[in-house]
Design an enzyme around this catalytic site. Structure first.
Site, short mmCIF file in Angstrom:
data_model
loop_
_atom_site.label_atom_id
_atom_site.label_comp_id
_atom_site.label_asym_id
_atom_site.label_seq_id
_atom_site.Cartn_x
_atom_site.Cartn_y
_atom_site.Cartn_z
N HIS A 9 -0.94 -10.28 0.47
CA HIS A 9 0.42 -9.73 0.38
C HIS A 9 1.28 -10.20 1.55
CE1 HIS A 9 3.20 -6.03 0.94
NE2 HIS A 9 3.77 -6.86 0.08
CA CA Z 1 1.17 -13.40 -1.74
#
Ligand code: CA
Ligand code: ZLV
Ligand code: ZN
Length: 406
Positions: free
Chosen positions: A201
């Site tokens: 992320h």
């Molecule tokens: Ca990513």
């Protein structure tokens, strides 16, 4: 005579400094700047430098880095080395950032989430200041080419370090070159779209712009518990319900596509094109930053997806078709030979070149790196299939696209 041509009707600039290659995060650390050496060998070996304007990067200035990062943190990074670490930590100015020690700590953490212990995510290593300010300088030079309209696509494979926070290193990232780049872009472009195909992320970038409606962040990543102990895949953020800071003007300007392990090419293509297409349509960006972390490839030492190099590259082609000013950055990628293959292939896509699929082994100083008895020496191969069990159900992915669409 190598068949490489400059792209028609637009320009590509390439930013790099070979001094980033000499760095070692530590013997067992998965981040190997050596992958950048291999990438360079392929790019030069194929002759792709004839298709671009190439620039030798210079180190970013401390003042430039302070545009996002905490001034004390920047001063620390500019001076730190294994030799100076203890003395710096003892200085009252920095000592206040040192966390209290616990008896059963396996690694002892210094200030800013830095550590000299082996086994730390963000170790202090020889030459690290040089490395950090160089990859940042390359991204800022690439950005300058774009904001002054001297180029249409700018590339820096040594950048894309998306986890760094304002006053803290995180997940192998120390200076957030992406945030610094977007801050510069906001002086020239009304709206910037950030897209992140690293398997992790893009938390540092999302957090930095959580109150900024002129920046939309969109990350695709492995998400959820990944082992018997229920530990979450790093960094553990980026749920589908995370769409920006609630109750601020930044709400709805973050998008997250959390993905279970084992996703294949067809499924990734579906997700990427549906969600990215809708984001571009709705946000109408004036420029795009694409973080191309290669740890989303199958066979990556840390990643858990089954994406092939061809599909990874199709993400770049999809974004390129918008013909918007585009900054292409690296990021993660822990199986070095595949990182180099992917980023060389994507340099070719950026410049509209098609490379012969078999890597001519005489073009690289270390042919053994691209020779493999099982998989051969293809640029787009080996194909990665079912290395991880595919936990992705088509119906769930479709449900996700619908949910994000609202
Ligand atoms: Ca990513
Ligand atoms: O690819 O690490 O899981 C951009 C990027 O996105 C963790 N870190 C954290 C949470 C507690 N630590 C574990 C400490 C491990 C320290 C050394 C490794 C050493 C050997 C093999 C794997 C790892 C490792 N570390 C795997 N995953 C982690 C993550 C950080 C991932 C950063 C991804 C960076 C460049
Ligand atoms: Zn990653």
């Amino acid at each position: 005579e190598n068949g490489i041509t400059r792209p028609k009707g637009y320009k590509v600039s390439f930013h790099y400094n070979s001094r980033v290659e000499d760095m070692h995060f530590g013997k067992t650390h998965p981040m190997k700047p050596w992958r950048l050496t291999l990438t360079k060998h392929l790019v030069l070996g194929y002759g792709l430098h004839y298709a671009m304007d190439t620039y030798e990067a210079v180190a970013a200035g401390k003042d430039q880095v302070r545009a996002f990062h905490d001034p004390d943190y920047v001063d620390f990074l500019a001076q730190v080395s294994p030799q100076t670490f203890a003395d710096l930590c003892a200085m009252p100015r920095f000592a206040k950032y040192c966390p209290p020690k616990h008896e059963n700590d396996t690694i002892d953490l210094g200030p800013f989430n830095l550590s000299t212990s082996a086994g730390a995510d963000c170790p202090v290593f020889d030459g690290m200041s040089t490395y950090l300010f160089l990859y940042t300088g390359a991204t800022l030079a690439a950005t300058h080419q774009l904001t002054t309209q001297q180029t249409d696509i700018a590339v820096n494979w040594s950048g894309g370090l998306h986890h760094a926070h304002r006053g803290e290193a995180s997940g192998f990232c120390y200076i957030n070159d992406i945030v610094l780049s977007i801050l510069d872009m906001l002086r020239y472009f009304p709206r910037v779209l950030y897209i992140d195909i690293d398997v992790h992320h893009g938390d540092g970038v999302e957090e930095a712009f959580q109150r900024q409606p002129r920046v939309m962040t969109l990350s695709y990543h492995r998400y959820g518990p990944y082992d018997e102990t229920g530990h979450k895949f790093f960094p553990g953020t980026g749920d589908i319900t995370d769409t920006g800071l609630k109750g601020t003007v930044g709400e709805h300007f973050a998008l997250n596509v959390p993905i279970p392990s084992g996703i294949d090419d067809r499924q990734y293509k579906f997700l990427f094109e549906a969600v990215t297409g809708r984001a571009i349509e709705a946000f109408n960006p004036s420029a795009i930053v694409l973080q191309c972390g290669a740890d989303s490839l199958g066979g990556d030492r840390l990643g858990q997806f089954n994406i092939n190099i061809k599909q990874h590259g199709e993400c770049v082609s999809f974004v390129k078709r918008t013909r918007l000013p585009l900054l292409i950055l690296g990021g993660g990628g822990y199986t070095a030979r595949n990182v180099a293959r992917a980023w060389c292939h994507e340099t070719a896509l950026a410049t509209d070149n098609v490379l012969p699929d078999a890597i001519p082994l005489d073009i690289v100083p270390r042919p053994e790196a691209f020779q493999n008895r099982a998989h051969g020496n293809g640029l787009l191969y080996p194909p990665f299939q079912r290395l991880h069990n595919n936990e992705c159900k088509d119906a769930d992915l479709e449900g996700m696209v619908k949910k994000i669409d609202t």
